[in-house]
Design a protein around this motif. Structure first.
Motif, PDB file in Angstrom:
ATOM      1  N   ALA A   3       3.329   5.927  -9.005  1.00 15.83           N
ATOM      2  CA  ALA A   3       2.557   7.163  -9.163  1.00 15.83           C
ATOM      3  C   ALA A   3       1.245   7.057  -8.412  1.00 15.83           C
ATOM      4  N   LEU A   4       0.776   8.194  -7.942  1.00 10.66           N
ATOM      5  CA  LEU A   4      -0.520   8.312  -7.287  1.00 10.66           C
ATOM      6  C   LEU A   4      -1.244   9.484  -7.922  1.00 10.66           C
ATOM      7  N   VAL A   5      -2.425   9.231  -8.458  1.00  9.05           N
ATOM      8  CA  VAL A   5      -3.244  10.290  -9.048  1.00  9.05           C
ATOM      9  C   VAL A   5      -4.383  10.556  -8.076  1.00  9.05           C
ATOM     10  N   ASN A  10     -14.573  15.542  -7.944  1.00 11.33           N
ATOM     11  CA  ASN A  10     -15.431  14.592  -8.641  1.00 11.33           C
ATOM     12  C   ASN A  10     -14.977  13.191  -8.265  1.00 11.33           C
ATOM     13  N   ALA A  11     -15.848  12.441  -7.609  1.00  9.66           N
ATOM     14  CA  ALA A  11     -15.475  11.117  -7.117  1.00  9.66           C
ATOM     15  C   ALA A  11     -15.435  10.062  -8.213  1.00  9.66           C
ATOM     16  N   ASN A  12     -16.048  10.329  -9.358  1.00  7.68           N
ATOM     17  CA  ASN A  12     -16.121   9.368 -10.459  1.00  7.68           C
ATOM     18  C   ASN A  12     -16.703   8.038  -9.970  1.00  7.68           C
ATOM     19  N   LYS A  17     -19.419   1.706 -16.429  1.00  2.67           N
ATOM     20  CA  LYS A  17     -18.316   1.407 -17.335  1.00  2.67           C
ATOM     21  C   LYS A  17     -17.653   2.676 -17.858  1.00  2.67           C
ATOM     22  N   ASP A  18     -18.439   3.734 -18.017  1.00  2.00           N
ATOM     23  CA  ASP A  18     -17.854   4.996 -18.480  1.00  2.00           C
ATOM     24  C   ASP A  18     -16.838   5.529 -17.475  1.00  2.00           C
ATOM     25  N   GLY A  19     -17.133   5.377 -16.193  1.00  2.00           N
ATOM     26  CA  GLY A  19     -16.201   5.823 -15.166  1.00  2.00           C
ATOM     27  C   GLY A  19     -14.894   5.045 -15.210  1.00  2.00           C
ATOM     28  N   LEU A  20     -14.988   3.745 -15.468  1.00  2.00           N
ATOM     29  CA  LEU A  20     -13.780   2.928 -15.592  1.00  2.00           C
ATOM     30  C   LEU A  20     -12.979   3.322 -16.829  1.00  2.00           C
ATOM     31  N   SER A  44      -7.031   7.751  -6.667  1.00  2.00           N
ATOM     32  CA  SER A  44      -7.936   8.095  -5.571  1.00  2.00           C
ATOM     33  C   SER A  44      -8.726   9.335  -5.966  1.00  2.00           C
ATOM     34  N   SER A  45     -10.042   9.271  -5.776  1.00  2.00           N
ATOM     35  CA  SER A  45     -10.896  10.412  -6.127  1.00  2.00           C
ATOM     36  C   SER A  45     -11.912  10.647  -5.032  1.00  2.00           C
TER      37      SER A  45
END
Length: 70
Positions: A3-5, A10-12, A17-20, A44-45
């Motif tokens: 899968a690829l998301v 939004n690059a995040n 740590k919140d982004g992770l 990918s973002s």
């Protein structure tokens, strides 16, 4: 990979740590939905840097787009 998301808007990035945790939440949701391993999902973002987003925005799309895959 199974899968690829891809997220645009939004690059995040630079969210610490919140982004992770955000990535972890939607990857875990997808692995349950399509029955694959965590390490079989690529992420990918691109977009705004430094802003967190609600992972449910992505998770809710899994139920719309993955329904025809199963």
């Amino acid at each position: 990979a199974k899968a690829l998301v891809v997220n645009a808007g939004n690059a995040n990035a630079h969210t610490g740590k919140d982004g992770l945790k955000i990535i972890d939440k939607y990857v875990k949701a997808l692995t349950k939905k399509i029955n694959c391993k965590y390490n079989e999902v690529l992420v990918s973002s691109t977009g705004v840097i430094g802003e967190k987003f609600n992972p449910n925005l992505i998770i809710n799309q899994f139920f719309i787009y993955c329904i025809n895959l199963l």
